[in-house]
Scaffold this motif. Structure first.
Motif, PDB file in Angstrom:
ATOM      1  N   GLU A  91       0.875  -1.182   0.000  1.00  0.00           N
ATOM      2  CA  GLU A  91       0.000   0.000   0.000  1.00  0.00           C
ATOM      3  C   GLU A  91       0.903   1.220   0.000  1.00  0.00           C
ATOM      4  N   PRO A  94       1.163   7.421   3.337  1.00  0.00           N
ATOM      5  CA  PRO A  94       0.703   8.813   3.232  1.00  0.00           C
ATOM      6  C   PRO A  94       1.872   9.773   3.053  1.00  0.00           C
ATOM      7  N   ILE A 186      -5.956   4.501   5.311  1.00  0.00           N
ATOM      8  CA  ILE A 186      -6.430   4.967   4.004  1.00  0.00           C
ATOM      9  C   ILE A 186      -7.865   5.467   4.097  1.00  0.00           C
ATOM     10  N   SER A 187      -8.705   4.751   4.832  1.00  0.00           N
ATOM     11  CA  SER A 187     -10.107   5.187   4.954  1.00  0.00           C
ATOM     12  C   SER A 187     -10.196   6.523   5.702  1.00  0.00           C
ATOM     13  N   GLU A 188      -9.297   6.711   6.691  1.00  0.00           N
ATOM     14  CA  GLU A 188      -9.275   7.995   7.403  1.00  0.00           C
ATOM     15  C   GLU A 188      -8.895   9.129   6.465  1.00  0.00           C
ATOM     16  N   GLN A 189      -7.863   8.819   5.588  1.00  0.00           N
ATOM     17  CA  GLN A 189      -7.440   9.832   4.621  1.00  0.00           C
ATOM     18  C   GLN A 189      -8.591  10.229   3.711  1.00  0.00           C
ATOM     19  N   LYS A 190      -9.327   9.193   3.228  1.00  0.00           N
ATOM     20  CA  LYS A 190     -10.445   9.467   2.329  1.00  0.00           C
ATOM     21  C   LYS A 190     -11.493  10.322   3.030  1.00  0.00           C
ATOM     22  N   ALA A 191     -11.733  10.016   4.309  1.00  0.00           N
ATOM     23  CA  ALA A 191     -12.741  10.774   5.061  1.00  0.00           C
ATOM     24  C   ALA A 191     -12.328  12.243   5.174  1.00  0.00           C
ATOM     25  N   GLU A 192     -10.992  12.446   5.404  1.00  0.00           N
ATOM     26  CA  GLU A 192     -10.513  13.827   5.515  1.00  0.00           C
ATOM     27  C   GLU A 192     -10.722  14.588   4.199  1.00  0.00           C
ATOM     28  N   VAL A 193     -10.411  13.884   3.081  1.00  0.00           N
ATOM     29  CA  VAL A 193     -10.565  14.543   1.774  1.00  0.00           C
ATOM     30  C   VAL A 193     -12.046  14.801   1.531  1.00  0.00           C
TER      31      VAL A 193
END
Lengths: 193, 358
Positions: A91, A94, A186-193
């Motif tokens: 993966e 970040p 990754i899911s946290e990153q997506k949520a932030e975006v």
């Protein structure tokens, strides 16, 4: 008649002679026996100096080992493997070169390379491995190697790795929990975006 | 340990039943149960000894294990127990074409032959189940019951190997009874009695009063008896009835599980009986080798057992040294060597006893 007595005498003396030999062996059994009580006793490990300059010849190949802190997930070893016994999944990290504490990821290798990938799966199926050593040459970080030989300072020789269960011979080198940890990041990153 | 003694004891403690026939039956049963337990334990010990001695002679270590789990115990001490358990739990197979009744009967017959002999073996001045006045004759006679059982086993199995083994054993045991009997006759000539206790009483007073050292003919008789005893118990130089390289397992080929265990047990019981007869007839029985030293009843059992153990050790030792004889060699040794020498021996002992005897 003479023959008869000689035969009896020969039978008696030869039997007594044979019994003498067996008696000697009976009392010397402790010194003479060569049986190794295997799980309790082991032969000493073979002497590594076999006449070559062993730092140049990787002559002892006992099993593959991966130093996960140095692995950058480049998949070169997976491609080199002739029997496809190495399975790698990665993966993207970040921030390149930064440690991720939650999954034990180390950002920089011992050579100084900054890692762009987290290895979430690094499985080597030792039942399929043909010990050809081809995966170790392409490795840019020299993190996959055969134990023993010139690598004996990195990892001790270990040649007794039979297992009662076949699945235990699939060595999982990736840090435990790294897949779930990365999925969460990754899911946290997506949520932030 | 005689039946009368136990019967009296039972009469004393169970006055309500005194004079009852069942009480006599119980009195007979108790020594039998003790003997049976003794044989079972003794067989385990001798099987362990056989495994270990054979291994040491061949520079091996024998059964080994660590601790007391499923590892056969420290130094493999539990190996015979594991073997016995294995035999107990094995499937009991009776071949379809076998004669069922005789097939089932044979292992019990052979064990009876070995077991009944124990009755007349003295372990001490009063430690004997039945002090028969023809004790040694009785043991020799009962010992040949084994032939019937072996032939039953061989014939009823309906198998070539079994039959060959049975025929060989019949020829062998019948032949070797003669030298065994002839060499024991020398003992009877000297002591003038067939009673086991009287034979032992004759040898009172230390190692030099043993019949073995009585006169120069007796050691020869002892050797002949010992080798004939080996042949009668089907031990290795004479194990033609079950020679595994020729006949698979001889008369026990078709047997499995508990029935096989009975054949096995009776072989070891027979070893004990012939060793006991040799110890009684030649080595002073339960007498201490040094006159007046350690000769209490408890020690008499110890002396008897140690003499028997020594002879059994020699049997095991011979087994792992000497290869098996051919059938013609077997018969040669019996009829052309042991029989004439045994007869000359009787003559010599008789003359010696008449001229120099007490």
């Amino acid at each position: 008649m003479k023959r008869y007595i000689i035969d009896i005498w020969a039978a008696a003396t030869t039997i007594l002679g044979g019994m003498g030999i067996t008696l000697v062996h009976l009392f010397r059994a402790k010194n003479d026996n060569v049986t190794l009580q295997y799980p309790e006793e082991r032969w000493p490990r073979p002497d590594r100096n076999i006449g070559f300059d062993h730092s140049n010849y990787n002559v002892i190949r006992s099993r593959l080992h991966v130093d996960m802190d140095d692995c950058i997930g480049c998949l070169k070893c997976e491609r080199a493997c002739p029997v496809d016994c190495i399975k790698i999944e990665t993966e993207k990290v970040p921030n390149r070169g930064e440690d991720i504490k939650e999954i034990g990821h180390v950002g920089v290798t011992s050579n100084g390379s900054r890692k762009a990938m987290v290895v979430t799966r690094f499985d080597i199926d030792m039942t399929e491995c043909c010990y050809c050593n081809l995966c170790t040459y392409p490795c840019p970080e020299e993190c996959i190697f055969m134990t023993g030989g010139p690598n004996s300072d990195k990892h001790p020789i270990d040649y007794e790795f039979s297992e009662p269960n076949r699945n235990d011979l699939i060595y999982r080198f990736a840090k435990p929990g790294s897949r779930e940890g990365m999925a969460k990041i990754i899911s946290e990153q997506k949520a932030e975006v | 340990m005689t039946v009368d003694f136990i019967f009296d004891l039972l009469n004393q403690f169970l006055p309500g039943f005194s004079g009852n026939g069942f009480l006599l039956l119980f009195a007979m049963l108790i020594p039998c149960l003790i003997l049976f337990g003794f044989i079972a334990v003794y067989a385990l010990v001798v099987i362990y000894a056989e495994l270990k001695v054979s291994s040491f002679i061949q520079d091996k270590v024998g059964p080994m294990g660590q601790g007391f789990g499923f590892h056969a115990g420290k130094w493999g001490l539990l190996q015979p127990v594991a073997d016995a358990l294995k035999l107990l739990t094995k499937e009991d197979i009776i071949p379809g074409s076998a004669n069922r009744v005789l097939f089932i009967m044979a292992p019990f017959m052979i064990f009876i032959g070995a077991f009944v002999s124990f009755v007349a073996i003295p372990f001490g001045e009063s430690i004997i189940v039945a002090d028969l006045n023809i004790g040694i004759f009785y043991i020799l006679g009962v010992g040949s019951l084994a032939v019937i059982a072996l032939i039953l086993a061989g014939w009823s199995s309906n198998n070539k190997w079994s039959l060959y083994g049975a025929m060989r054993s019949a020829a062998q045991i019948v032949s070797y009874e003669i030298p065994a009997g002839i060499s024991l006759i020398t003992v009877i000539i000297i002591t003038g009695s067939l009673n086991m206790q009287e034979i032992i009483a004759y040898q009172q007073g230390g190692i030099f009063n043993w019949i073995l050292f009585d006169n120069p003919f007796i050691p020869v008789a002892f050797v002949i008896y010992f080798i004939s005893a080996l042949a009668e118990t089907n031990r290795t130089p004479f194990d033609l009835p079950e020679s595994e390289s020729e006949l698979v397992a001889g008369f026990v080929t078709e047997y499995s599980g508990m029935r096989y265990a009975f054949f096995f047990l009776s072989e070891y019981a027979n070893m004990f009986v012939v060793s006991a007869v040799a110890a009684t007839g030649f080595l002073g029985g339960w007498q201490s080798p040094i006159s007046g030293y350690l000769d209490s009843p408890g020690w008499s059992v110890f002396w008897m057992m140690s003499k028997i153990a020594f002879l059994i050790f020699i049997m095991i030792w011979i087994r792992w040294t000497v290869p098996r004889l051919r059938v013609d060699q077997l018969m040669n040794v019996c009829w052309k060597v042991f029989l004439p020498i045994g007869l000359i021996n009787i003559f010599g002992v008789a003359i010696w006893t008449v001229l120099l005897g007490s």
